[in-house]
Design a protein around this motif. Structure first.
Motif, mmCIF file in Angstrom:
data_model
loop_
_atom_site.group_PDB
_atom_site.id
_atom_site.type_symbol
_atom_site.label_atom_id
_atom_site.label_comp_id
_atom_site.label_asym_id
_atom_site.label_seq_id
_atom_site.Cartn_x
_atom_site.Cartn_y
_atom_site.Cartn_z
ATOM 1 N N GLU A 48 0.801 -1.227 0.000
ATOM 2 C CA GLU A 48 0.000 0.000 0.000
ATOM 3 C C GLU A 48 0.835 1.279 0.000
ATOM 4 O O GLU A 48 0.307 2.354 -0.233
ATOM 5 C CB GLU A 48 -1.016 0.005 1.144
ATOM 6 C CG GLU A 48 -0.452 0.155 2.543
ATOM 7 C CD GLU A 48 -0.253 -1.203 3.213
ATOM 8 O OE1 GLU A 48 -0.099 -2.207 2.487
ATOM 9 O OE2 GLU A 48 -0.233 -1.255 4.461
ATOM 10 N N ASN A 49 2.136 1.163 0.227
ATOM 11 C CA ASN A 49 2.973 2.351 0.081
ATOM 12 C C ASN A 49 3.174 2.735 -1.379
ATOM 13 O O ASN A 49 3.710 3.801 -1.659
ATOM 14 C CB ASN A 49 4.323 2.166 0.780
ATOM 15 C CG ASN A 49 5.022 0.900 0.377
ATOM 16 O OD1 ASN A 49 4.410 -0.176 0.257
ATOM 17 N ND2 ASN A 49 6.308 0.990 0.123
ATOM 18 N N GLY A 50 2.753 1.870 -2.317
ATOM 19 C CA GLY A 50 2.723 2.383 -3.685
ATOM 20 C C GLY A 50 3.092 1.481 -4.840
ATOM 21 O O GLY A 50 3.570 1.986 -5.859
ATOM 22 N N PHE A 51 2.865 0.167 -4.748
ATOM 23 C CA PHE A 51 3.061 -0.633 -5.961
ATOM 24 C C PHE A 51 2.317 -1.958 -5.910
ATOM 25 O O PHE A 51 1.887 -2.414 -4.852
ATOM 26 C CB PHE A 51 4.553 -0.858 -6.248
ATOM 27 C CG PHE A 51 5.323 -1.660 -5.227
ATOM 28 C CD1 PHE A 51 5.568 -3.014 -5.430
ATOM 29 C CD2 PHE A 51 5.833 -1.061 -4.088
ATOM 30 C CE1 PHE A 51 6.295 -3.750 -4.505
ATOM 31 C CE2 PHE A 51 6.567 -1.784 -3.154
ATOM 32 C CZ PHE A 51 6.796 -3.139 -3.363
ATOM 33 N N ASP A 66 14.705 2.678 -3.311
ATOM 34 C CA ASP A 66 13.354 3.211 -3.475
ATOM 35 C C ASP A 66 12.272 2.139 -3.421
ATOM 36 O O ASP A 66 11.110 2.416 -3.698
ATOM 37 C CB ASP A 66 13.243 3.968 -4.812
ATOM 38 C CG ASP A 66 14.047 5.259 -4.808
ATOM 39 O OD1 ASP A 66 14.203 5.851 -3.729
ATOM 40 O OD2 ASP A 66 14.530 5.667 -5.884
ATOM 41 N N VAL A 67 12.669 0.919 -3.098
ATOM 42 C CA VAL A 67 11.668 -0.162 -3.040
ATOM 43 C C VAL A 67 11.652 -0.804 -1.654
ATOM 44 O O VAL A 67 12.558 -1.552 -1.292
ATOM 45 C CB VAL A 67 11.932 -1.246 -4.118
ATOM 46 C CG1 VAL A 67 10.805 -2.293 -4.078
ATOM 47 C CG2 VAL A 67 12.020 -0.625 -5.502
ATOM 48 N N ILE A 77 10.219 -5.523 -7.004
ATOM 49 C CA ILE A 77 9.002 -5.452 -7.819
ATOM 50 C C ILE A 77 9.148 -6.433 -8.976
ATOM 51 O O ILE A 77 10.140 -6.398 -9.712
ATOM 52 C CB ILE A 77 8.768 -4.023 -8.343
ATOM 53 C CG1 ILE A 77 8.729 -3.030 -7.164
ATOM 54 C CG2 ILE A 77 7.463 -3.959 -9.141
ATOM 55 C CD1 ILE A 77 8.564 -1.579 -7.579
ATOM 56 N N CYS A 83 3.876 1.039 -10.265
ATOM 57 C CA CYS A 83 4.087 1.958 -9.141
ATOM 58 C C CYS A 83 3.093 3.113 -9.230
ATOM 59 O O CYS A 83 2.717 3.532 -10.322
ATOM 60 C CB CYS A 83 5.500 2.533 -9.173
ATOM 61 S SG CYS A 83 6.777 1.280 -9.034
ATOM 62 N N PHE A 84 2.711 3.645 -8.071
ATOM 63 C CA PHE A 84 1.742 4.735 -8.065
ATOM 64 C C PHE A 84 1.836 5.520 -6.754
ATOM 65 O O PHE A 84 2.567 5.131 -5.852
ATOM 66 C CB PHE A 84 0.320 4.201 -8.255
ATOM 67 C CG PHE A 84 0.086 2.825 -7.670
ATOM 68 C CD1 PHE A 84 -0.077 2.660 -6.309
ATOM 69 C CD2 PHE A 84 0.085 1.698 -8.494
ATOM 70 C CE1 PHE A 84 -0.281 1.395 -5.774
ATOM 71 C CE2 PHE A 84 -0.108 0.424 -7.953
ATOM 72 C CZ PHE A 84 -0.292 0.277 -6.595
ATOM 73 N N ASP A 85 1.057 6.618 -6.690
ATOM 74 C CA ASP A 85 1.076 7.435 -5.477
ATOM 75 C C ASP A 85 0.063 6.898 -4.460
ATOM 76 O O ASP A 85 -0.683 5.955 -4.745
ATOM 77 C CB ASP A 85 0.829 8.914 -5.812
ATOM 78 C CG ASP A 85 -0.569 9.182 -6.345
ATOM 79 O OD1 ASP A 85 -1.553 8.616 -5.827
ATOM 80 O OD2 ASP A 85 -0.686 9.974 -7.309
ATOM 81 N N SER A 86 0.043 7.510 -3.281
ATOM 82 C CA SER A 86 -0.790 7.012 -2.183
ATOM 83 C C SER A 86 -2.287 7.145 -2.471
ATOM 84 O O SER A 86 -3.076 6.329 -1.999
ATOM 85 C CB SER A 86 -0.438 7.756 -0.889
ATOM 86 O OG SER A 86 0.924 7.564 -0.581
ATOM 87 N N CYS A 87 -2.686 8.170 -3.228
ATOM 88 C CA CYS A 87 -4.123 8.299 -3.542
ATOM 89 C C CYS A 87 -4.571 7.153 -4.441
ATOM 90 O O CYS A 87 -5.630 6.564 -4.232
ATOM 91 C CB CYS A 87 -4.411 9.643 -4.211
ATOM 92 S SG CYS A 87 -4.671 10.972 -3.028
ATOM 93 N N VAL B 30 11.448 6.443 2.697
ATOM 94 C CA VAL B 30 11.563 6.246 1.245
ATOM 95 C C VAL B 30 10.678 7.289 0.573
ATOM 96 O O VAL B 30 9.470 7.308 0.756
ATOM 97 C CB VAL B 30 11.138 4.815 0.842
ATOM 98 C CG1 VAL B 30 11.070 4.685 -0.676
ATOM 99 C CG2 VAL B 30 12.100 3.812 1.434
ATOM 100 N N ARG B 174 7.259 7.523 -4.589
ATOM 101 C CA ARG B 174 6.299 8.550 -5.020
ATOM 102 C C ARG B 174 5.342 8.897 -3.862
ATOM 103 O O ARG B 174 5.165 10.055 -3.536
ATOM 104 C CB ARG B 174 5.507 8.041 -6.231
ATOM 105 C CG ARG B 174 4.831 9.161 -6.962
ATOM 106 C CD ARG B 174 4.032 8.733 -8.194
ATOM 107 N NE ARG B 174 4.560 7.606 -8.946
ATOM 108 C CZ ARG B 174 3.989 7.124 -10.053
ATOM 109 N NH1 ARG B 174 2.893 7.689 -10.533
ATOM 110 N NH2 ARG B 174 4.509 6.079 -10.690
ATOM 111 N N ASN B 175 4.715 7.887 -3.320
ATOM 112 C CA ASN B 175 3.742 7.959 -2.205
ATOM 113 C C ASN B 175 2.988 9.297 -2.060
ATOM 114 O O ASN B 175 2.141 9.606 -2.891
ATOM 115 C CB ASN B 175 4.371 7.444 -0.891
ATOM 116 C CG ASN B 175 5.690 8.080 -0.520
ATOM 117 O OD1 ASN B 175 5.749 9.262 -0.264
ATOM 118 N ND2 ASN B 175 6.730 7.261 -0.475
#
Lengths: 218, 218
Positions: A48-51, A66-67, A77, A83-87, B30, B174-175
């Motif tokens: 959930e932190n982004g991937f 970064d992972v 990964i 990969c994506f942002d928190s939203c 991160v 990114r988060n």
């Protein structure tokens, strides 16, 4: 191989997952589920932190700074990951795109309530993404030792600790049994090999619904 | 051609004032401005309200340093368990802590930066998070009204920037950064690499340079 204890819990929890599911595994015991997937079932693990696409833990030389996974530990990964942002990450979670979340419990109760984020006065870590996951994932599977280390029940009539979410738990998997919250109460659907209904009742504070036929966890 | 936004770390640190509300991106360091934060500490900055997913750790290698050095009067975060100093200062009455579910925190920041008056989320219904908040029923389902968050300064971290501040993030780093880049009056981006304008393909830009005021290469 004789399955027991937490291996049995992970084995059974893994059998809820279907090929192609996107799944979020909580920190700790739930990560074992990935080791017990049935043949032919490929799942996509979300961090959930982004991937999407959690891979094996890398060696120190291979680690990409970064992972990290949602526990902040070095991760990787897989090919095909994203990969994506928190939203976006929590949009996936609340929006019905995460088929299942499997997580641990401090307490769980017969109303489908889960408490797993705080012990007031003792532990103040914060809920992190837990509240969103339990409120948002399509299926919520709790995996837990049936009782505490002191032998006290963890499956209660009513949680005493602050809740993570209300009425959201679907299944509870322990080393003794599988319980299903059907919206009205906890149904004893499966027993571990050699475990009796009376034994489960004796070690559970919650009132259980006992159906005519009960399956086996293996 | 637009003027370069690249400044020195010490110039950027002068933009921060005691008592400000500061957003910092990252998840367990991160995607956090772990180098620029040391400039913030060095500048003597204090009494800030820090909005961040977590409080880093107590190893003085990232944003947790602000907590350890007692520069934070209030922390708004989803998780603080990896920095034991948070509980210590909280119990001593030196630090106020507001815990927000991670997905809700991301959405509140997004609201703050995108002109929205709030967001309706199922996360937190039936828990302490709902206390004092408005519950709104939409098509038969209850949601919590969560209000926007903004800051005086956002200190974000990206992998690469051009001189105009167009940003590219990497992997799980990114988060919260893209949302924070839109939710503060002044936006400072710590980056690993700066390239001339035109070198980043417009399709690859993740945060448009118009959102970024200062770029610090560290």
């Amino acid at each position: 191989m004789e399955l027991k204890g937490r291996d049995l819990i992970a084995y059974r929890a893994a059998r809820f997952l279907k090929d192609g599911d996107m799944v979020n595994l909580g920190i700790g015991m739930p990560t074992k589920v990935a080791d017990f997937l049935p043949e032919g079932v490929e799942i996509f693990l979300q961090s959930e932190n982004g991937f999407i696409g959690i891979g094996p833990t890398p060696s120190p030389e291979e680690w990409d700074k970064d992972v990290v996974n949602a526990g902040g530990q070095p991760s990787s990964i897989l090919p095909g990951g994203a990969c994506f942002d928190s939203c976006m990450s929590f949009g996936l979670i609340r929006g019905g795109h995460v088929d299942a979340t499997i997580l641990g419990a401090l307490e769980v109760d017969q109303e489908g309530n889960l408490a797993n984020w705080i012990i007031p006065g003792k532990m103040v870590p914060g809920m992190g993404g837990g509240m969103d996951l339990v409120a948002g994932a399509n299926t919520v599977i709790v995996m837990t030792d049936h009782c505490t280390k002191k032998g006290e029940p963890k499956i209660l009539k009513k949680c005493t600790l602050p809740l993570t979410a209300a009425h959201e738990v679907d299944y509870i998997v322990t080393e003794l049994c599988v319980l299903h919250y059907n919206g009205e109460g906890l149904v004893l659907t499966e027993l571990a090999p050699g475990v009796t209904v009376d034994e489960v009742i004796a070690r559970t504070e919650a009132k259980l619904i006992i159906p005519e036929t009960i399956g086996c966890m293996i | 051609m637009a003027k370069s936004k690249v400044v020195s770390p010490s110039e950027a640190a002068k933009l921060l004032r005691d008592g400000m509300t500061v957003m910092m991106g990252g998840f367990t360091n991160v995607g956090s401005a772990n180098k620029f934060v040391l400039e913030m500490v060095k500048s003597g900055l204090k009494d800030i309200t820090l909005i961040s997913n977590d409080a880093g750790n107590d190893k003085f290698d990232g944003i947790g340093t602000l907590i350890c050095q007692k520069r934070v009067k209030k922390l708004i975060a989803s998780h603080a368990g990896l920095n034991p100093q948070v509980a210590v200062q909280m119990n001593a009455g030196e630090l106020e802590v507001e815990l927000v579910p991670q997905g809700t925190l991301a959405e509140r920041i997004r609201c703050g930066g995108t002109g929205l008056g709030g967001v309706l989320t199922p996360t937190g219904i039936g828990t302490v998070v709902a206390e004092g908040k408005q519950i709104i029923n939409v098509n038969g389902k209850d949601y919590l009204l969560e209000t926007p968050l903004r800051a005086d300064v956002a200190v974000i971290k990206a992998w690469k920037a051009d001189e105009f501040g167009n940003l590219v993030y990497r992997r799980a780093a990114r988060n919260f950064n893209p949302m924070m880049a839109m939710a503060a009056d002044i936006v400072i981006a710590e980056v690993e690499e700066v390239v001339p304008v035109g070198e980043i393909d417009p399709d690859m830009v993740m945060t448009p340079g118009v959102c970024v005021d200062y770029v610090v290469k560290m």
